[in-house]
Design a protein around this motif. Structure first.
Motif, PDB file in Angstrom:
ATOM      1  N   HIS A 103      16.716  14.104 -38.271  1.00  0.00           N
ATOM      2  CA  HIS A 103      15.892  14.035 -37.057  1.00  0.00           C
ATOM      3  C   HIS A 103      16.339  15.077 -36.045  1.00  0.00           C
ATOM      4  O   HIS A 103      17.367  15.722 -36.221  1.00  0.00           O
ATOM      5  CB  HIS A 103      15.905  12.628 -36.464  1.00  0.00           C
ATOM      6  CG  HIS A 103      17.227  12.186 -35.915  1.00  0.00           C
ATOM      7  ND1 HIS A 103      18.294  11.832 -36.708  1.00  0.00           N
ATOM      8  CD2 HIS A 103      17.659  12.040 -34.634  1.00  0.00           C
ATOM      9  CE1 HIS A 103      19.316  11.479 -35.951  1.00  0.00           C
ATOM     10  NE2 HIS A 103      18.961  11.608 -34.684  1.00  0.00           N
ATOM     11  N   HIS A 139      17.589  15.169 -32.914  1.00  0.00           N
ATOM     12  CA  HIS A 139      18.682  15.136 -31.926  1.00  0.00           C
ATOM     13  C   HIS A 139      19.699  16.232 -32.243  1.00  0.00           C
ATOM     14  O   HIS A 139      20.016  16.476 -33.404  1.00  0.00           O
ATOM     15  CB  HIS A 139      19.344  13.759 -31.891  1.00  0.00           C
ATOM     16  CG  HIS A 139      18.527  12.747 -31.136  1.00  0.00           C
ATOM     17  ND1 HIS A 139      18.493  11.419 -31.457  1.00  0.00           N
ATOM     18  CD2 HIS A 139      17.702  12.899 -30.069  1.00  0.00           C
ATOM     19  CE1 HIS A 139      17.686  10.779 -30.617  1.00  0.00           C
ATOM     20  NE2 HIS A 139      17.190  11.661 -29.772  1.00  0.00           N
ATOM     21  N   HIS A 189      13.492   5.909 -35.519  1.00  0.00           N
ATOM     22  CA  HIS A 189      14.446   6.259 -34.450  1.00  0.00           C
ATOM     23  C   HIS A 189      13.756   7.087 -33.360  1.00  0.00           C
ATOM     24  O   HIS A 189      13.747   6.692 -32.196  1.00  0.00           O
ATOM     25  CB  HIS A 189      15.614   7.013 -35.097  1.00  0.00           C
ATOM     26  CG  HIS A 189      16.641   7.548 -34.162  1.00  0.00           C
ATOM     27  ND1 HIS A 189      17.329   6.756 -33.275  1.00  0.00           N
ATOM     28  CD2 HIS A 189      17.130   8.813 -33.997  1.00  0.00           C
ATOM     29  CE1 HIS A 189      18.191   7.513 -32.601  1.00  0.00           C
ATOM     30  NE2 HIS A 189      18.082   8.766 -33.007  1.00  0.00           N
ATOM     31  N   ASP A 199      20.166   8.190 -37.926  1.00  0.00           N
ATOM     32  CA  ASP A 199      20.074   7.155 -36.901  1.00  0.00           C
ATOM     33  C   ASP A 199      18.798   6.357 -37.162  1.00  0.00           C
ATOM     34  O   ASP A 199      17.793   6.927 -37.570  1.00  0.00           O
ATOM     35  CB  ASP A 199      19.996   7.787 -35.498  1.00  0.00           C
ATOM     36  CG  ASP A 199      21.280   8.524 -35.134  1.00  0.00           C
ATOM     37  OD1 ASP A 199      22.318   8.256 -35.754  1.00  0.00           O
ATOM     38  OD2 ASP A 199      21.222   9.362 -34.217  1.00  0.00           O
TER      39      ASP A 199
HETATM   40 ZN   LIG Z   1      19.648  10.320 -32.991  1.00  0.00          ZN
END
Ligand SMILES: [Zn+2]
Ligand SMILES: [Zn+2]
Length: 359
Positions: free
Chosen positions: A50, A52, A108, A129
């Motif tokens: 993802h 982040h 997430h 996550d």
């Molecule tokens: Zn994350």
């Protein structure tokens, strides 16, 4: 000769999980597939769960991720964030070297994925996550049956129970109604959390314009471009102080405690994070209105998910590993903490680029 061949075959078909995925300094390495998952150092081939920034870093050779994750990396790092990119859809299967890989929704943030790696008869799922709670801004978490489940443990203690995010948003709206002469400043991580809070406000019936700190505009507009309806959004920049009375503004957590807040009339400072369950943290940060809203699974979510995967072996990573490892063992599951370094906690920290700080 025959016997030798057979024993060799049976050895290969009973591959140990750690021969498929192994923690190395660069991240989680899949030797038979020739790639790393969420590498923290530049590698030849990266699979990214993802957007982040601690999971999605620039400088890799080839990057395989969902279209949304690739777009978020492009937004943050520019067009040359990798030598080449390939988008993969949820449920699509791709062969890499000796393994097959599939991406499944992690619930997430927009585009977030768990990565299932199958080699011979062994399936390992790296969750990245994840959360199993409802979120109007992304595809819901999917349970993926597997032999080995790699779980995060950000909130891996029984004390962490997030409750219903809709109730927290009601608290925010009650405060706005109670203090119409004050501005409400909500600290929220700018990728995922901010858009979820906005969507929850809309679900609760709040239809006034919502104001954005400059650091959140690009990613929030990107969410809208992917079909996430967020209602009327305005930049806070250029607004007169008096006109911000009775309004709600979303800002990166770091901005809610600096001089940037002086542009607001008597602001009520809120912070949307799973850590707001810990009163001392809220006090320490000077948060007047803590909102327990997390994009990570809480203790019940972690343990329910581990059970639902049917995995006999659990690897626990970034967060509070010990309690979860202990819980797994008490249920007769093989479990161990995984030594991965370089992953932060986006709920707690956010670095705002210098140029965006005053926006
Ligand atoms: Zn994350
Ligand atoms: Zn993480």
């Amino acid at each position: 000769m025959q016997v030798k061949n057979r024993s060799r075959t049976s050895y290969i078909s009973q591959m140990r999980p750690q021969d498929i995925l192994m923690p190395v300094p660069a991240g989680l390495c899949c030797k038979p597939g020739g790639f790393h998952i969420d590498p923290v150092r530049p590698v030849e081939r990266a699979l990214i769960t993802h957007g982040h920034s601690d999971h999605a870093r620039p400088g890799h050779g080839a990057v395989l991720a969902t279209q949304e994750t690739l777009d978020m990396m492009r937004l943050r790092y520019g067009d040359n964030f990798a030598r080449s990119t390939q988008a993969i859809r949820y449920g699509e299967e791709i062969r890499l070297g000796d393994v097959k890989i599939k991406f499944h929704p992690a619930g997430h943030v927009l585009g977030s994925a768990q990565i299932a790696v199958t080699c011979k008869d062994t399936c390992i799922v790296a969750s990245g996550d994840y959360k199993d709670a409802a979120d109007p801004t992304c595809t819901p978490f999917e349970v993926v049956p597997c032999d080995v489940f790699i779980t995060e443990a950000t909130f891996g203690l029984p004390v962490f129970r997030h409750g219903d995010a809709a109730d927290e948003v009601k608290k925010l709206l009650a405060s706005v109604a109670l203090f119409p002469e004050r501005a409400h400043l909500v600290g929220a991580y700018s990728l995922g959390k901010a858009q979820r809070v906005i969507a929850l406000l809309r679900e609760a019936g709040y239809d006034a314009p919502i104001y954005l700190h400059g650091a959140m505009e690009a990613i929030t507009r990107y969410y809208e471009s992917r079909g996430i309806a967020l209602g009327e959004l305005r930049a806070v920049k250029g607004m007169k102080k008096a006109d911000l009375a009775g309004t709600i503004t979303l800002a990166p957590p770091s901005a809610t405690s600096d001089i940037w807040t002086r542009r607001f009339p008597d602001p009520v400072t809120a912070f949307a994070s799973g850590w707001m369950r810990v009163r001392a943290r809220a006090r320490q940060r000077g948060v007047e209105l803590p909102l327990v809203i997390s994009d990570h699974a809480d203790w019940d979510g972690l343990t329910a998910t581990i059970e639902a995967t049917g995995a006999g072996e659990i690897w626990v990573t970034h967060g509070q590993e010990d309690a979860l490892v202990h819980w797994c063992k008490s249920r007769g599951l093989a479990a161990r903490p995984l030594d991965l370094v370089g992953y932060g906690d986006e709920e707690e920290h956010e670095v705002v680029a210098a140029g965006e700080a005053e926006a």
